[in-house]
Scaffold this motif. Structure first.
Motif, PDB file in Angstrom:
ATOM      1  N   ALA A  20       1.777  -2.862  -3.822  1.00  0.00           N
ATOM      2  CA  ALA A  20       1.061  -1.586  -3.881  1.00  0.00           C
ATOM      3  C   ALA A  20       1.567  -0.731  -5.032  1.00  0.00           C
ATOM      4  O   ALA A  20       0.777  -0.131  -5.775  1.00  0.00           O
ATOM      5  N   CYS A  24      -0.732   0.264  -8.306  1.00  0.00           N
ATOM      6  CA  CYS A  24      -0.989   1.649  -8.697  1.00  0.00           C
ATOM      7  C   CYS A  24      -0.547   1.896 -10.124  1.00  0.00           C
ATOM      8  O   CYS A  24      -1.203   2.608 -10.864  1.00  0.00           O
ATOM      9  N   THR A  63      -7.778   4.941  -1.947  1.00  0.00           N
ATOM     10  CA  THR A  63      -8.246   3.570  -1.787  1.00  0.00           C
ATOM     11  C   THR A  63      -7.367   2.793  -0.818  1.00  0.00           C
ATOM     12  O   THR A  63      -6.233   3.179  -0.536  1.00  0.00           O
ATOM     13  N   GLY A  64      -7.922   1.701  -0.327  1.00  0.00           N
ATOM     14  CA  GLY A  64      -7.158   0.753   0.459  1.00  0.00           C
ATOM     15  C   GLY A  64      -7.314   0.833   1.961  1.00  0.00           C
ATOM     16  O   GLY A  64      -6.860  -0.059   2.667  1.00  0.00           O
ATOM     17  N   TYR A 103      -3.081   5.348  -2.693  1.00  0.00           N
ATOM     18  CA  TYR A 103      -3.385   4.031  -2.179  1.00  0.00           C
ATOM     19  C   TYR A 103      -2.662   3.849  -0.852  1.00  0.00           C
ATOM     20  O   TYR A 103      -1.483   4.202  -0.739  1.00  0.00           O
ATOM     21  N   SER A 105      -1.935   1.017   2.443  1.00  0.00           N
ATOM     22  CA  SER A 105      -1.986  -0.367   2.888  1.00  0.00           C
ATOM     23  C   SER A 105      -1.289  -0.452   4.235  1.00  0.00           C
ATOM     24  O   SER A 105      -0.318   0.267   4.477  1.00  0.00           O
TER      25      SER A 105
END
Length: 172
Positions: A20, A24, A63-64, A103, A105
């Protein structure tokens, strides 16, 4: 790293966080090298160019994560920003002095979930000036790790994100 008796989950979390952060760093740049997030003292983050008390921040679409997670996190971030006196403006607002791109996750199994977050703060010129990253662990587990991310986990991410932003902005 061992997570709740599951060493595999800990290893996966470390790999996921590494990927991640690397993603990025490569995908969020505007074709220019990222500005250093540190001053001449490599252990201290650079202070923002705009006085924090008057700075306006905008979160770009994150995002993600699935839409329900993003919606809940957006609400939590807005509440934390208001509570900690951070001025937020809508995404794309020209008044923003800084744009925050993020981001998320999630990784997990039936024993728990780890939510990894990375936020890059960009100045009005598109240069990355600061990075905030971390992870939150939830004891909720599921085959789909996003189902293990609960409101308390998102609240912790929002609180720590805004607190880190304030600490950077005020030099605390």
């Amino acid at each position: 790293m061992m997570v709740k008796g599951n060493p595999l989950l800990g290893c996966i979390a470390i790999l996921l966080a590494t990927f991640a952060l690397a993603a990025c760093n490569n995908t969020l740049s505007s074709g220019q090298p990222a500005a250093s997030a540190t001053s001449s003292d490599s252990s201290a983050p650079a202070r923002p160019a705009i006085p924090f008390a008057t700075a306006k921040f905008s979160f770009a679409p994150v995002t993600g994560a699935p839409p329900n997670i993003l919606s809940s996190l957006s609400t939590q971030l807005a509440q934390e920003a208001a509570a900690q006196n951070v001025a937020l403006v809508p995404s794309g607002d020209a008044q923003a002095n800084y744009v925050i791109k993020g981001y998320l996750s999630a990784v997990g199994d039936s024993s728990g979930t780890i939510l990894v977050y990375v936020w890059d703060v960009f100045d009005a010129g598109g240069r990355r000036v600061h990075r905030i990253s971390g992870q939150e662990t939830s004891t909720n587990g599921s085959q789909d790790p996003w189902l293990g991310v609960d409101g308390a986990t998102l609240s912790n991410v929002a609180r720590r994100t805004i607190a880190s932003l304030v600490a950077w902005g005020t030099g605390a």
